[in-house]
Design a protein around this motif. Sequence first.
Motif, mmCIF file in Angstrom:
data_model
loop_
_atom_site.group_PDB
_atom_site.id
_atom_site.type_symbol
_atom_site.label_atom_id
_atom_site.label_comp_id
_atom_site.label_asym_id
_atom_site.label_seq_id
_atom_site.Cartn_x
_atom_site.Cartn_y
_atom_site.Cartn_z
ATOM 1 N N LEU A 93 24.312 31.936 48.506
ATOM 2 C CA LEU A 93 24.681 31.902 47.096
ATOM 3 C C LEU A 93 23.457 31.450 46.307
ATOM 4 O O LEU A 93 22.928 30.361 46.549
ATOM 5 N N ARG A 95 21.805 30.539 42.672
ATOM 6 C CA ARG A 95 22.104 30.108 41.305
ATOM 7 C C ARG A 95 20.858 30.290 40.445
ATOM 8 O O ARG A 95 19.776 29.823 40.809
ATOM 9 N N THR A 101 25.226 33.596 38.933
ATOM 10 C CA THR A 101 25.163 33.442 40.385
ATOM 11 C C THR A 101 25.283 34.804 41.034
ATOM 12 O O THR A 101 25.862 35.736 40.470
ATOM 13 N N GLU A 144 22.278 28.178 48.307
ATOM 14 C CA GLU A 144 23.216 27.498 49.191
ATOM 15 C C GLU A 144 23.686 28.455 50.281
ATOM 16 O O GLU A 144 23.769 29.667 50.070
ATOM 17 N N VAL A 146 26.708 29.681 52.138
ATOM 18 C CA VAL A 146 28.164 29.733 52.017
ATOM 19 C C VAL A 146 28.812 29.816 53.398
ATOM 20 O O VAL A 146 29.765 29.092 53.701
ATOM 21 N N VAL A 175 33.175 33.321 48.989
ATOM 22 C CA VAL A 175 32.481 32.433 48.050
ATOM 23 C C VAL A 175 33.492 31.589 47.277
ATOM 24 O O VAL A 175 33.273 30.387 47.058
ATOM 25 N N ARG A 176 34.613 32.183 46.867
ATOM 26 C CA ARG A 176 35.632 31.408 46.140
ATOM 27 C C ARG A 176 36.201 30.303 47.038
ATOM 28 O O ARG A 176 36.413 29.169 46.583
ATOM 29 N N TYR A 178 34.679 28.828 49.480
ATOM 30 C CA TYR A 178 33.622 27.811 49.620
ATOM 31 C C TYR A 178 33.551 26.924 48.377
ATOM 32 O O TYR A 178 33.439 25.693 48.481
ATOM 33 N N GLN A 179 33.650 27.528 47.194
ATOM 34 C CA GLN A 179 33.602 26.744 45.964
ATOM 35 C C GLN A 179 34.823 25.836 45.822
ATOM 36 O O GLN A 179 34.713 24.701 45.338
ATOM 37 N N ARG A 180 36.001 26.319 46.241
ATOM 38 C CA ARG A 180 37.192 25.468 46.192
ATOM 39 C C ARG A 180 37.060 24.278 47.134
ATOM 40 O O ARG A 180 37.464 23.151 46.800
ATOM 41 N N ARG A 182 34.277 22.827 48.070
ATOM 42 C CA ARG A 182 33.309 21.888 47.485
ATOM 43 C C ARG A 182 33.933 21.102 46.339
ATOM 44 O O ARG A 182 33.722 19.894 46.200
ATOM 45 N N LEU A 183 34.726 21.775 45.520
ATOM 46 C CA LEU A 183 35.390 21.092 44.413
ATOM 47 C C LEU A 183 36.400 20.073 44.937
ATOM 48 O O LEU A 183 36.514 18.972 44.375
#
Length: 206
Positions: A93, A95, A101, A144, A146, A175-176, A178-180, A182-183
Amino acid sequence: MLEEESIARARAQSLTAWKAKDARVQRLPTKYTPFDKPLPKIYPAPPSERNRCKEPLKTVQDSHIQFLDPDGSRRRFFDPDNPDSAKVGDILLVRLKGGDTFAGACLSIKKRGTDTAILLRNQLTRVAVEMWYKIFSPNVTGIEVVQRKAKRARRARLYYMRTPKHDLGSVDNIVRSYQRQRLALRTGGSKGRDANAGKRKHAKSK
């Protein structure tokens, strides 16, 4: 000075031998006798810059990389000796400075000093898209990993993933997820504390 004296002595000896061999040389004008001319002045060679900098291109390139990557994080991230480095086949990923992104499977890592770049492949609206990103570019703010490839790739360039048989397709869902994750890791502790505090207040009120 010693070399000039030895050269002058050798020329004088050769001139004497030449004149003794042929007496007619004595009757020649001075301009026709080359050994009677003054010796040219010999200057030493100028100092070479190669002694101070044997590899100028490498030195300039290293200075540019040090300026673009002062902490060395990008170099370590793509160092093959680093076990946590990014490798071909991983989903990366990228940025950008503007907030955009782009994620995709890494097909190739081209190492060219300051022009080191990675090739990412993804599908946008069912259309395959490949993008080159230079890792030392000021427009790239972060890279990053992922998802890592399950097995080590046996090739340096995974161009066979362009075929329908090996194409990963869209990696947006990965990717979604992975982002969830991390959040959730960032906000999970604070949410847990708030939830427990609410339970304690409710128990006290009872």
